[in-house]
Design an enzyme around this catalytic site. Structure first.
Site, PDB file in Angstrom:
ATOM      1  N   GLY A 151       0.835  -1.205   0.000  1.00  0.00           N
ATOM      2  CA  GLY A 151       0.000   0.000   0.000  1.00  0.00           C
ATOM      3  C   GLY A 151       0.860   1.241   0.000  1.00  0.00           C
ATOM      4  CG  ASN A 152      -0.180   4.670  -1.453  1.00  0.00           C
ATOM      5  OD1 ASN A 152      -0.905   5.469  -0.890  1.00  0.00           O
ATOM      6  ND2 ASN A 152      -0.534   4.049  -2.587  1.00  0.00           N
ATOM      7  CG  PHE A 153       2.862   6.426   3.962  1.00  0.00           C
ATOM      8  CD1 PHE A 153       2.657   5.720   5.136  1.00  0.00           C
ATOM      9  CD2 PHE A 153       4.083   6.304   3.313  1.00  0.00           C
ATOM     10  CE1 PHE A 153       3.657   4.905   5.662  1.00  0.00           C
ATOM     11  CE2 PHE A 153       5.087   5.503   3.826  1.00  0.00           C
ATOM     12  CZ  PHE A 153       4.874   4.797   5.008  1.00  0.00           C
TER      13      PHE A 153
END
Ligand code: PMT
Length: 404
Positions: A209-211
């Site tokens: 995923g990412n932030f």
């Protein structure tokens, strides 16, 4: 005067703050609004109908039928008559009934028939306000499109200090005036927005995923809806909620799901703004069971490319549709952003850089430069994401009226 001629239903429920409703009524009338008061039985214990009808110039509605002649008070008609409903004070009980559709008094039936925007100004003791039940009801109402006028902090009727004082009537009037003065330059437009991260599953418990928090995309959705657009918001996993009723939310998890939802929605849209941080790659295979740790050994994953949603929409874009992308960069920012705009056939690209303090993922602020296909460039200082959203729409939509 932005309240001149506006039809306002003022709902009053049973709180000591009901005395402020008299002042609120007077201020609304002074601003040129027509006010119809609907009061709950508990509300009548705190302020008399005589006071309220004298101030509003209209009989106060409380019962389903008039006591004298049995005339039916039509909540349906009130729902059609109103340009806006504000419940002030809104007690914990009234909020709970509104959130759950418990139509046992005239105020709630009027709310359930309301076609206009609804605002609530909660008033209660701090413990009641903080209680998980009240907070859950407020969240439900917010999700249903009701606007919450946050209570102030100060001395409460219980003599305790804390959050729960109904906002002052002058403030409430200012909020309602602001509502009516909001621009409606996007009325009739259909806008697709992507927001948040995507999650690409590795196994049943892990993902890539990412932030991204979704804040930028949600701010854009709220801005477009406030300006009159119908909004389709396709969002990856996020804890955020929405307040505007004209936003349709489509929750997805992976880039593949976002791609499918965007392709299906885009043909009907006038404009798409792609603020989602889409994973460019996903594991070639998702393990069916949790991958076990093997002592001393590494783990290799084979990643395969995800579909590029922006490029796919750029490919099928028809004349008159506006396509806006974002570029999140860490170096060589402008060159990379311009390349992306070209490759994905975007009309505009919003550049934000992780090198700028307070910009990009997670913050309530962002710092952007808006680049257009026709060669224009506008840079902004660090602003709240709400302000950034306003500037993006002002720059892209308003100028597109001229360019395209
Ligand atoms: O959500 P927040 O915490 O508020 O953070 C906001 C943000 C930093 C996520 C946002 O401002 C932002 O920059 N979004 C785009 C992030 C990104 O993935 O940028 P990119 O340069 O990798 O992608 C370029 C454009 O192509 C973007 O519009 C992206 O949505 C789109 N894209 C990318 C990959 C892909 N497979 N499909 C796409 O559509």
């Amino acid at each position: 005067m932005s309240l001149q001629g506006k039809h306002i239903v003022l709902g009053i429920s049973g709180s000591i703050a009901a005395y402020k409703s008299a002042v609120l009524t007077r201020l609304l009338i002074k601003k040129g609004a027509e006010v119809q008061i609907v009061i709950t039985p508990a509300g009548r214990e705190f302020i008399t109908s005589v006071t309220l009808s004298a101030l509003s110039g209209k009989p106060v509605v409380s019962e389903f039928f008039a006591q004298g002649d049995g005339t039916w008070h039509s909540h349906v008609e009130l729902g059609l008559w109103a340009d806006l409903m504000v419940v002030a004070p809104a007690t914990a009980a009234t909020l709970g009934k509104m959130a759950n559709g418990i139509a046992d008094n005239m105020l709630i039936t009027t709310y359930l028939s309301m076609k206009a925007p609804v605002f609530v100004a909660p008033a209660m003791d701090l413990d009641m306000f903080q209680h998980i039940t009240t907070q859950r009801n407020l969240e439900t109402l917010q999700r249903d499109g009701v606007r919450i006028i946050d209570p102030a902090t100060g001395e409460l009727a219980s003599h305790l200090e804390g959050k729960g004082r109904m906002e002052e009537p002058e403030q409430i009037v200012a909020i309602l005036e602001q509502h009516f003065s909001e621009k409606s330059d996007l009325a009739g437009k259909r806008i697709l927005i992507t927001a948040g991260p995507t999650y690409e599953r590795i196994d049943p418990v892990r993902f890539i995923g990412n932030f991204s928090s979704g804040k930028m995309g949600f701010a854009l959705a709220e801005e477009c809806a406030a300006r009159g657009a119908e909004v389709w918001l396709i969002t990856g996993p996020t804890a955020l909620s929405l307040s505007h009723p004209a936003i349709r939310r489509i929750d997805v998890e992976s880039a593949g799901e976002m791609h499918a939802a965007a392709l299906q929605t885009f043909p009907e849209m006038d404009m798409a703004i792609l603020s989602a941080a889409v994973a460019d790659y996903r594991p070639e295979q998702m393990a069916k069971r949790k991958i076990k740790r093997t002592e001393g050994e590494g783990l290799s994953l084979t990643l395969i490319p995800n579909p590029d949603i922006a490029a796919a929409l750029g490919h099928i874009k028809r004349e008159g549709q506006l396509l806006i992308g974002f570029a999140l960069e860490t170096d060589n920012e402008e060159v990379n952003a311009l390349r992306k705009m070209e490759r994905k056939q975007l009309d505009f690209i919003i550049l934000n850089s992780l090198r700028d303090e307070g910009a990009g993922f997670g913050h309530d602020t962002n710092k952007v430069t808006i680049l257009s296909r026709s060669g224009t460039k506008r840079s902004f200082e660090l602003q709240t994401k709400k302000e950034v959203a306003r500037n993006i729409i002002d720059t892209t939509f308003s100028s597109s009226q001229i360019i395209y």
